[in-house]
Structure formats: C-alpha cells, structure tokens
Design a protein around this motif. Sequence first.
Motif, PDB file in Angstrom:
ATOM      1  N   ARG A  23     -11.680 -10.161  11.773  1.00  0.00           N
ATOM      2  CA  ARG A  23     -12.068 -11.475  12.318  1.00  0.00           C
ATOM      3  C   ARG A  23     -13.326 -11.327  13.177  1.00  0.00           C
ATOM      4  O   ARG A  23     -14.222 -12.146  13.120  1.00  0.00           O
ATOM      5  CB  ARG A  23     -10.948 -12.087  13.149  1.00  0.00           C
ATOM      6  CG  ARG A  23      -9.603 -12.251  12.460  1.00  0.00           C
ATOM      7  CD  ARG A  23      -9.290 -13.705  12.165  1.00  0.00           C
ATOM      8  NE  ARG A  23      -9.858 -14.091  10.885  1.00  0.00           N
ATOM      9  CZ  ARG A  23     -10.128 -15.352  10.570  1.00  0.00           C
ATOM     10  NH1 ARG A  23      -9.936 -16.306  11.452  1.00  0.00           N
ATOM     11  NH2 ARG A  23     -10.611 -15.636   9.371  1.00  0.00           N
ATOM     12  N   GLY A  40     -12.015  -9.929   3.405  1.00  0.00           N
ATOM     13  CA  GLY A  40     -11.463 -10.078   2.052  1.00  0.00           C
ATOM     14  C   GLY A  40     -11.449 -11.548   1.685  1.00  0.00           C
ATOM     15  O   GLY A  40     -10.397 -12.135   1.445  1.00  0.00           O
ATOM     16  N   SER A 100       0.291 -16.046   4.607  1.00  0.00           N
ATOM     17  CA  SER A 100       1.243 -14.939   4.717  1.00  0.00           C
ATOM     18  C   SER A 100       1.061 -14.206   6.039  1.00  0.00           C
ATOM     19  O   SER A 100       1.943 -13.472   6.469  1.00  0.00           O
ATOM     20  CB  SER A 100       1.127 -13.988   3.528  1.00  0.00           C
ATOM     21  OG  SER A 100      -0.203 -13.674   3.243  1.00  0.00           O
ATOM     22  N   ASN A 174      -4.373  -3.183   0.612  1.00  0.00           N
ATOM     23  CA  ASN A 174      -5.355  -3.416   1.662  1.00  0.00           C
ATOM     24  C   ASN A 174      -5.116  -2.343   2.723  1.00  0.00           C
ATOM     25  O   ASN A 174      -4.005  -2.267   3.238  1.00  0.00           O
ATOM     26  CB  ASN A 174      -5.122  -4.813   2.260  1.00  0.00           C
ATOM     27  CG  ASN A 174      -6.205  -5.180   3.261  1.00  0.00           C
ATOM     28  OD1 ASN A 174      -6.952  -4.338   3.725  1.00  0.00           O
ATOM     29  ND2 ASN A 174      -6.260  -6.452   3.593  1.00  0.00           N
ATOM     30  N   ASP A 202       4.379  -6.804   0.843  1.00  0.00           N
ATOM     31  CA  ASP A 202       3.339  -7.795   1.062  1.00  0.00           C
ATOM     32  C   ASP A 202       2.432  -7.773  -0.163  1.00  0.00           C
ATOM     33  O   ASP A 202       1.798  -6.748  -0.440  1.00  0.00           O
ATOM     34  CB  ASP A 202       2.559  -7.448   2.347  1.00  0.00           C
ATOM     35  CG  ASP A 202       1.658  -8.583   2.778  1.00  0.00           C
ATOM     36  OD1 ASP A 202       0.889  -8.382   3.737  1.00  0.00           O
ATOM     37  OD2 ASP A 202       1.727  -9.659   2.157  1.00  0.00           O
ATOM     38  N   TYR A 205      -2.123  -9.894  -3.634  1.00  0.00           N
ATOM     39  CA  TYR A 205      -3.104  -9.590  -4.694  1.00  0.00           C
ATOM     40  C   TYR A 205      -2.462  -9.316  -6.046  1.00  0.00           C
ATOM     41  O   TYR A 205      -3.152  -9.036  -7.014  1.00  0.00           O
ATOM     42  CB  TYR A 205      -3.948  -8.375  -4.287  1.00  0.00           C
ATOM     43  CG  TYR A 205      -4.597  -8.535  -2.948  1.00  0.00           C
ATOM     44  CD1 TYR A 205      -4.117  -7.856  -1.829  1.00  0.00           C
ATOM     45  CD2 TYR A 205      -5.644  -9.432  -2.773  1.00  0.00           C
ATOM     46  CE1 TYR A 205      -4.682  -8.045  -0.572  1.00  0.00           C
ATOM     47  CE2 TYR A 205      -6.212  -9.622  -1.524  1.00  0.00           C
ATOM     48  CZ  TYR A 205      -5.723  -8.931  -0.430  1.00  0.00           C
ATOM     49  OH  TYR A 205      -6.278  -9.121   0.811  1.00  0.00           O
ATOM     50  N   SER A 239       1.054 -15.269  -1.412  1.00  0.00           N
ATOM     51  CA  SER A 239       0.169 -16.298  -0.885  1.00  0.00           C
ATOM     52  C   SER A 239      -0.636 -16.949  -1.994  1.00  0.00           C
ATOM     53  O   SER A 239      -0.854 -16.343  -3.039  1.00  0.00           O
ATOM     54  CB  SER A 239      -0.803 -15.626   0.104  1.00  0.00           C
ATOM     55  OG  SER A 239      -1.790 -16.530   0.522  1.00  0.00           O
ATOM     56  N   SER A 241      -3.660 -17.820  -1.192  1.00  0.00           N
ATOM     57  CA  SER A 241      -5.017 -17.659  -0.649  1.00  0.00           C
ATOM     58  C   SER A 241      -5.970 -16.990  -1.613  1.00  0.00           C
ATOM     59  O   SER A 241      -7.150 -17.327  -1.670  1.00  0.00           O
ATOM     60  CB  SER A 241      -4.966 -16.827   0.634  1.00  0.00           C
ATOM     61  OG  SER A 241      -4.364 -17.572   1.657  1.00  0.00           O
ATOM     62  N   LYS A 242      -5.475 -15.988  -2.348  1.00  0.00           N
ATOM     63  CA  LYS A 242      -6.401 -15.197  -3.186  1.00  0.00           C
ATOM     64  C   LYS A 242      -6.417 -15.693  -4.622  1.00  0.00           C
ATOM     65  O   LYS A 242      -7.314 -15.362  -5.374  1.00  0.00           O
ATOM     66  CB  LYS A 242      -5.996 -13.723  -3.183  1.00  0.00           C
ATOM     67  CG  LYS A 242      -5.425 -13.204  -1.894  1.00  0.00           C
ATOM     68  CD  LYS A 242      -6.370 -13.238  -0.723  1.00  0.00           C
ATOM     69  CE  LYS A 242      -5.668 -12.632   0.465  1.00  0.00           C
ATOM     70  NZ  LYS A 242      -6.387 -12.605   1.687  1.00  0.00           N
ATOM     71  N   ARG A 249      -4.037 -22.577   3.745  1.00  0.00           N
ATOM     72  CA  ARG A 249      -3.040 -21.796   4.495  1.00  0.00           C
ATOM     73  C   ARG A 249      -1.635 -21.962   3.927  1.00  0.00           C
ATOM     74  O   ARG A 249      -0.685 -22.313   4.644  1.00  0.00           O
ATOM     75  CB  ARG A 249      -3.054 -22.135   5.988  1.00  0.00           C
ATOM     76  CG  ARG A 249      -4.406 -22.080   6.661  1.00  0.00           C
ATOM     77  CD  ARG A 249      -5.193 -20.781   6.473  1.00  0.00           C
ATOM     78  NE  ARG A 249      -4.540 -19.586   7.016  1.00  0.00           N
ATOM     79  CZ  ARG A 249      -4.294 -18.488   6.314  1.00  0.00           C
ATOM     80  NH1 ARG A 249      -4.626 -18.410   5.014  1.00  0.00           N
ATOM     81  NH2 ARG A 249      -3.698 -17.457   6.869  1.00  0.00           N
ATOM     82  N   ARG A 372     -13.804   0.236   4.670  1.00  0.00           N
ATOM     83  CA  ARG A 372     -13.311  -0.638   3.608  1.00  0.00           C
ATOM     84  C   ARG A 372     -14.446  -1.523   3.110  1.00  0.00           C
ATOM     85  O   ARG A 372     -15.188  -2.086   3.921  1.00  0.00           O
ATOM     86  CB  ARG A 372     -12.164  -1.527   4.121  1.00  0.00           C
ATOM     87  CG  ARG A 372     -11.492  -2.345   3.025  1.00  0.00           C
ATOM     88  CD  ARG A 372     -10.546  -3.387   3.561  1.00  0.00           C
ATOM     89  NE  ARG A 372     -11.269  -4.594   3.999  1.00  0.00           N
ATOM     90  CZ  ARG A 372     -10.655  -5.706   4.401  1.00  0.00           C
ATOM     91  NH1 ARG A 372      -9.325  -5.760   4.460  1.00  0.00           N
ATOM     92  NH2 ARG A 372     -11.357  -6.769   4.761  1.00  0.00           N
TER      93      ARG A 372
HETATM   94  C1  LIG Z   1      -2.170  -7.503   2.694  1.00  0.00           C
HETATM   95  C2  LIG Z   1      -2.484  -8.867   3.253  1.00  0.00           C
HETATM   96  N1  LIG Z   1      -1.468  -9.625   3.737  1.00  0.00           N
HETATM   97  C3  LIG Z   1      -1.711 -10.851   4.250  1.00  0.00           C
HETATM   98  C4  LIG Z   1      -2.997 -11.362   4.310  1.00  0.00           C
HETATM   99  C5  LIG Z   1      -3.176 -12.743   4.907  1.00  0.00           C
HETATM  100  O1  LIG Z   1      -3.359 -13.661   3.858  1.00  0.00           O
HETATM  101  P1  LIG Z   1      -3.062 -15.233   4.059  1.00  0.00           P
HETATM  102  O2  LIG Z   1      -2.603 -15.443   5.491  1.00  0.00           O
HETATM  103  O3  LIG Z   1      -1.982 -15.562   3.088  1.00  0.00           O
HETATM  104  O4  LIG Z   1      -4.345 -15.925   3.757  1.00  0.00           O
HETATM  105  C6  LIG Z   1      -4.076 -10.612   3.809  1.00  0.00           C
HETATM  106  C7  LIG Z   1      -5.495 -11.157   3.852  1.00  0.00           C
HETATM  107  N2  LIG Z   1      -6.361 -10.141   4.367  1.00  0.00           N
HETATM  108  C8  LIG Z   1      -7.793 -10.374   4.152  1.00  0.00           C
HETATM  109  C9  LIG Z   1      -8.232 -11.651   4.768  1.00  0.00           C
HETATM  110  C10 LIG Z   1      -8.308 -11.637   6.243  1.00  0.00           C
HETATM  111  C11 LIG Z   1      -9.150 -12.820   6.513  1.00  0.00           C
HETATM  112  C12 LIG Z   1      -9.694 -12.859   7.871  1.00  0.00           C
HETATM  113  O5  LIG Z   1      -9.114 -12.228   8.787  1.00  0.00           O
HETATM  114  O6  LIG Z   1     -10.704 -13.518   7.948  1.00  0.00           O
HETATM  115  C13 LIG Z   1      -8.596  -9.171   4.687  1.00  0.00           C
HETATM  116  O7  LIG Z   1      -7.975  -8.135   4.906  1.00  0.00           O
HETATM  117  O8  LIG Z   1      -9.832  -9.253   4.795  1.00  0.00           O
HETATM  118  C14 LIG Z   1      -3.798  -9.348   3.274  1.00  0.00           C
HETATM  119  O9  LIG Z   1      -4.812  -8.575   2.786  1.00  0.00           O
END
Ligand SMILES: Cc1ncc(COP(=O)(O)O)c(CN[C@@H](CCCC(=O)O)C(=O)O)c1O
Length: 401
Positions: A23, A40, A100, A174, A202, A205, A239, A241-242, A249, A372
């Motif tokens: 973030r 991501g 998620s 991840n 989790d 993807y 989720s 989201s991807k 959300r 990463r």
């Molecule tokens: C293993 C895993 N579990 C949950 C999430 C959160 O996804 P959501 O809340 O469902 O959008 C993620 C999403 N992670 C991305 C997005 C984070 C986005 C951000 O913090 O802007 C990342 O690692 O960059 C994930 O990789």
Amino acid sequence: PAAFDLTGTLSRRAQSMTASAIREILKVTQQPDVISFAGGLPAPELFPLDEVRAASQRVLDVYGPAALQYSTTEGHPPLREWIGAQAGIPARNVQIVTGSQQGLDLLGKVLIDEGDVVLVEAPTYLGALQSFQPYLPRYVQVPTDDGGIDVDALEEVLKTTRAKLLYAVPNFQNPTGRTLSAERRRRLVELTAQHGVLLIEDDPYGQLRFTGAAAPSLYSLGLELHGDADRNHVIYSSSFSKTLVPGLRDAWVQAAAPIIAKLIQAKQGADLHTPTFNQMIIAELVDSVLPRQIERVRQAYGERARLMLDRIHADFPAGVQSTTPEGGMFLWLTLPEGVDTQALLPRAVERKVAYVPGSPFFALGGGENTMRLSYSNATPEQITRGVRALGDTLRDALAGA
Ligand SMILES: Cc1ncc(COP(=O)(O)O)c(CN[C@@H](CCCC(=O)O)C(=O)O)c1O
C-alpha cells in the motif's frame, strides 16, 4: 487542560501493527511516468467496463431502492447460492466478505488467541501477516522450496510444535508465483488434519492458470477426507478481485458452520454487510461475463509473464534467480547476497520503475536480497522498458556493492 498523551492511548494491538509495504509503494507508483511492477493490480484496460455499466443499470431496474438499502450480513442470497453451487456445498457454508482481505482479518479475529502459533510459508503474503498481527500470534515459518511448502519439513515442525492454524496460498503463491504439487497438497491436508491444525487456503488466483495442469484445491481434498462441509478443517478464501474487478470489494469464505456463524458475528461488528449494490452487480456478471473475462485475463497475463521472464534473462546481470509462475500475477527474484532491495528501491524509482522489496513477506525477517515483481498491470511495452531499467539499476548496485 493537561496535554493529552494520545500515542500513549494506543492499544497493544494497535502498537503491534505496521504499514503494508504494498500500500505504501502504491503512493510512489501513482507518479504517471513510473512503471509499476509493485501492486498486484489487475490490468484496468481489461476491466469489463461496459458489462459493469449494463449490470448496474439492470440491478437498479430490477431491485430499485433495495439495491441501496442495508442488507443481511451473510450476503446476497443469489451470490451465496452461486458460489455454493460452484463449490458443491450448501450456501450456508459460504460467507460473503468485503474483499478477501476482510476475510483474513475476520478469520484472525475468530481463530487467533494471543500467543497461538500460526504457521506461515517463508515468504508469505504480507497482507495476511498484516491481518493476523493484531491478534498477537506467534509466527512459525514453514520452509518452502521451488515446489512450495516442504511437507517433509512441516511434518518435522508438527512433531514439536502445537499450532492453531496454517496459512497457505497453493496456487500461484503471493509473493513467489509458485504452485503446490498435487502430491504435496494431499500430504498437507492429511498432516494438518492429523495434528488438529486448521488450514486456511487463500486462493484469489486459482482461476488464472495460463500453463500446466490444475491440481485439486486443499478445500476439495478436505471435503473428501471429512465427508462434508461442516467437518472440513480446511477454510477456503477467494475473491472476484482478480477475475472481475477489485474495486467492488467482493469475496467469500467457505468454512464449517460453527466458523461461519462466528464470522457473521465478527462481520456484524466490522461493517454490518458487504455493499449491497456491489454484490448485486457481481451476481449479475458471474454467469454471463465471468467465464469470458477469466479467459481474457489468463491469456494477457500469460503473455506478460513470458515476456517479463524473457526480458529478465536478456537484460539482468548474472547471478539473479527467478521463479517461473504457471499462473497468477507474480514472480520472485533472488539476487546475489549483499544486495539490499529495500535500499535499492529509490534508485529504481529514479529510473522510473518500482517493485516490492522481499523482506516484508517474511514473518520473521530476512529476504533482504529478494523482490516481488507483478506483471499484471504493465503493458508489454512497459514490461520491456521497465525490466531494462531494473536491470541497469541492479548492474549499478552490483558494481557498487
Ligand atoms: C493472497 C492474497 N490474498 C488476499 C488478497 C486480497 O484480495 P482482495 O481483498 O480480495 O482484493 C490478495 C491481493 N494482494 C495483492 C493486492 C494488494 C492490493 C493493495 O494492497 O493495493 C498484492 O499482493 O499486491 C492476495 O494476493
């Protein structure tokens, strides 16, 4: 009035919290000319914008004011029904959550007591560490190799460690992009069942495989082992989201009824319910748009992953190792000892490219020479240019180091 020592008022949970490296970097990568391999983020140019516009209109036409009213904590019934049908379980074992990420926070709240041992991969998703941290667990890292969790090493750990839960990302992990083999999945489900360890799978993807053969989810292996959803020790999280869009959300958790019941109570205290309108829009898209969107995204990310790997092999200095993802959004670089990717980041940003340094993904520290890279939110042209800039940055560092 006496000066109020505000920082002294922070709870021990609050004091245990730290910022998300992902973030925080998002702010840096907002600069338009910076090529970001950091967050991501799904490719925005692939979002089904017209289909979302039409679905939003349809929802307002069909539901009217109810689309904008409070709704139940459990979630929009048609969406829970659809998810349950996909997983072959009753809708009452499905809980809709606001991303998620909220699912992870609520699971931490209902499962982790202070001092409980939480087993995590080394490295693991830093967002999970951030969700679990305020519940004050004791992290124990499970060794991993290029095939993901080393289940033989886990067996050794479990002989001497009583753990509350193990958090795993078996598909296109991840941050490493690695995938757990079918054989290791069976062992992992059996071992955790045998030792009374809850297994959180989790899987945001899982649908985004662009090469290789799919392996069964840990959740489905748990269903086979236990016979039904209310005796499954595996908790599944995924989720939209991807596969669709992250900004609505919308995500879900699959778990045994007693855990779902507590997630609902925790969610009542968190946000009452996931936005009504958003759930209804997603429910409009799952049958008509989702399958096609998954194909589009899978295709695009496969091309971007292969291009990024080719450019790394062409433009990076010797001594850099990369994982080779079969799907998802990430690959993971291990650089020569002595390179500090945290310290290197400003140099890279000067060359207009960004990544996430690897050490925040290790619950117990380490990984200073790792990083990463996400290939999902960069066009092929940006990938080519960004990898060259990153290669130049590394070359300077290695020359200087
Ligand atoms: C293993 C895993 N579990 C949950 C999430 C959160 O996804 P959501 O809340 O469902 O959008 C993620 C999403 N992670 C991305 C997005 C984070 C986005 C951000 O913090 O802007 C990342 O690692 O960059 C994930 O990789």
